[in-house]
Design a protein around this motif. Structure first.
Motif, PDB file in Angstrom:
ATOM      1  N   LEU A   1       0.809  -1.221   0.000  1.00 45.50           N
ATOM      2  CA  LEU A   1       0.000   0.000   0.000  1.00 45.50           C
ATOM      3  C   LEU A   1       0.842   1.271   0.000  1.00 45.50           C
ATOM      4  N   GLY A   2       2.131   1.138  -0.238  1.00 47.03           N
ATOM      5  CA  GLY A   2       2.977   2.311  -0.366  1.00 47.03           C
ATOM      6  C   GLY A   2       3.303   3.004   0.940  1.00 47.03           C
ATOM      7  N   GLY A   3       3.413   2.217   2.022  1.00 45.55           N
ATOM      8  CA  GLY A   3       3.780   2.800   3.310  1.00 45.55           C
ATOM      9  C   GLY A   3       2.616   3.242   4.156  1.00 45.55           C
ATOM     10  N   VAL A   4       1.459   2.669   3.933  1.00 46.00           N
ATOM     11  CA  VAL A   4       0.248   2.990   4.690  1.00 46.00           C
ATOM     12  C   VAL A   4      -0.183   1.748   5.463  1.00 46.00           C
ATOM     13  N   PRO A   5      -0.520   1.917   6.747  1.00 44.19           N
ATOM     14  CA  PRO A   5      -0.553   3.129   7.565  1.00 44.19           C
ATOM     15  C   PRO A   5       0.845   3.665   7.847  1.00 44.19           C
ATOM     16  N   SER A   6       0.985   4.994   7.865  1.00 44.63           N
ATOM     17  CA  SER A   6       2.298   5.599   8.020  1.00 44.63           C
ATOM     18  C   SER A   6       2.902   5.293   9.385  1.00 44.63           C
ATOM     19  N   TRP A   7       2.077   5.297  10.435  1.00 41.20           N
ATOM     20  CA  TRP A   7       2.593   5.013  11.774  1.00 41.20           C
ATOM     21  C   TRP A   7       3.064   3.567  11.901  1.00 41.20           C
ATOM     22  N   LEU A   8       2.420   2.655  11.173  1.00 31.79           N
ATOM     23  CA  LEU A   8       2.825   1.259  11.234  1.00 31.79           C
ATOM     24  C   LEU A   8       4.076   1.033  10.393  1.00 31.79           C
ATOM     25  N   ALA A   9       4.190   1.750   9.271  1.00 35.56           N
ATOM     26  CA  ALA A   9       5.407   1.668   8.452  1.00 35.56           C
ATOM     27  C   ALA A   9       6.619   2.065   9.286  1.00 35.56           C
ATOM     28  N   LYS A  10       6.467   3.120  10.079  1.00 35.16           N
ATOM     29  CA  LYS A  10       7.568   3.573  10.928  1.00 35.16           C
ATOM     30  C   LYS A  10       7.888   2.517  11.986  1.00 35.16           C
ATOM     31  N   GLN A  11       6.851   1.945  12.574  1.00 32.43           N
ATOM     32  CA  GLN A  11       7.055   0.934  13.611  1.00 32.43           C
ATOM     33  C   GLN A  11       7.773  -0.293  13.063  1.00 32.43           C
TER      34      GLN A  11
END
Length: 258
Positions: free
Chosen positions: A240-250
């Motif tokens: 999904l291209g880094g979505v959710p953004s907060w989960l991508a960071k985690q």
């Protein structure tokens, strides 16, 4: 983590409803909102649906705040009765809540005030009541930190969501009830609720919400099962291209964009 109820029927025979759902479930909120834009210019219901999509985008991406604010103001301006005004107030409260969690702006007072206004406007049997109860539960769980009040609100929301057949809202409620069960040390109950939440999202094809559900389930399982669940979550986030953004960071997921 916040979730939200279904604003577009996955079982609808309306081609527009189904197109909006497909785009929404794949994190294409801008495209979904664009489909609603012509109707949203004059129709209060369509305007609120469009605003809801853009608020959801904020929650998953931590971006697009001004677009969501503009869409919500447009929906508020079109509302002409208590049901429509209550629905807009419910969305206003949720946007303020999401902003408090993900936008480094403390709008918790605004969130509580707007949701209280929605409660005063919406009749007891309103179809919007389960979503309102759910969002009031989120405030109790994550802002005021009152677990008992949160659980009571979630239980009310679940009863209404089941009665309406709103499966996506049921999934979100189960996930937050599971989080409360974890806090109480009830890991077996938490695993059951997290698993049910994930099952519903997979069956609905709500792809953008599946990775968070996988991660939540991973947190209450030992290795190696937890690792497999996290790996699948990471795969979906990349897809999904880094979505959710907060989960991508985690997860440490990086996405190279053209």
């Amino acid at each position: 983590m916040a979730g939200l109820g279904s604003t577009d029927s996955t079982m609808s025979d309306d081609p527009l409803d189904r197109a909006v759902w497909r785009l929404r479930s794949r994190a294409c909120w801008d495209d979904a909102a664009a489909l609603l834009e012509p109707k949203a210019a004059t129709d209060p219901g369509a305007a609120l649906r469009r605003a809801s999509l853009l608020v959801e985008r904020c929650m998953y991406t931590s971006a697009g705040w001004q677009d969501a604010e503009d869409a919500l103001r447009a929906a508020e301006s079109l509302a002409s009765d208590d049901e429509e005004r209550g629905g807009a107030a419910c969305e206003r409260g949720y946007l303020a809540y999401v902003s408090t969690l993900f936008h480094d702006r403390d709008r918790s007072d605004e969130a509580r005030s707007a949701l209280g206004r929605a409660a005063a406007l919406l009749r007891p049997g309103s179809p919007r009541r389960p979503l309102l109860d759910y969002r009031r539960g989120l405030i109790a769980q994550h802002v005021t930190k009152h677990a008992d009040a949160a659980e009571a609100a979630f239980r009310r929301a679940l009863t209404g969501a089941v009665a309406q057949g709103d499966l996506l809202l049921c999934s979100s409620i189960n996930r937050h009830l599971a989080a409360l069960a974890v806090e109480s040390g009830e890991l077996a109950e938490a695993r059951e609720l997290f698993a049910e939440s994930l099952r519903i999202r997979e069956e609905l094809g709500y792809l953008v919400g599946t990775a968070p559900a996988l991660m939540a389930l991973a947190d209450v399982h030992p290795e190696p099962q937890a690792g497999r669940l996290r790996a699948e979550a990471a795969r979906l986030v990349r897809l999904l291209g880094g979505v959710p953004s907060w989960l991508a960071k985690q997860l440490g997921v990086t996405v190279t964009r053209a």
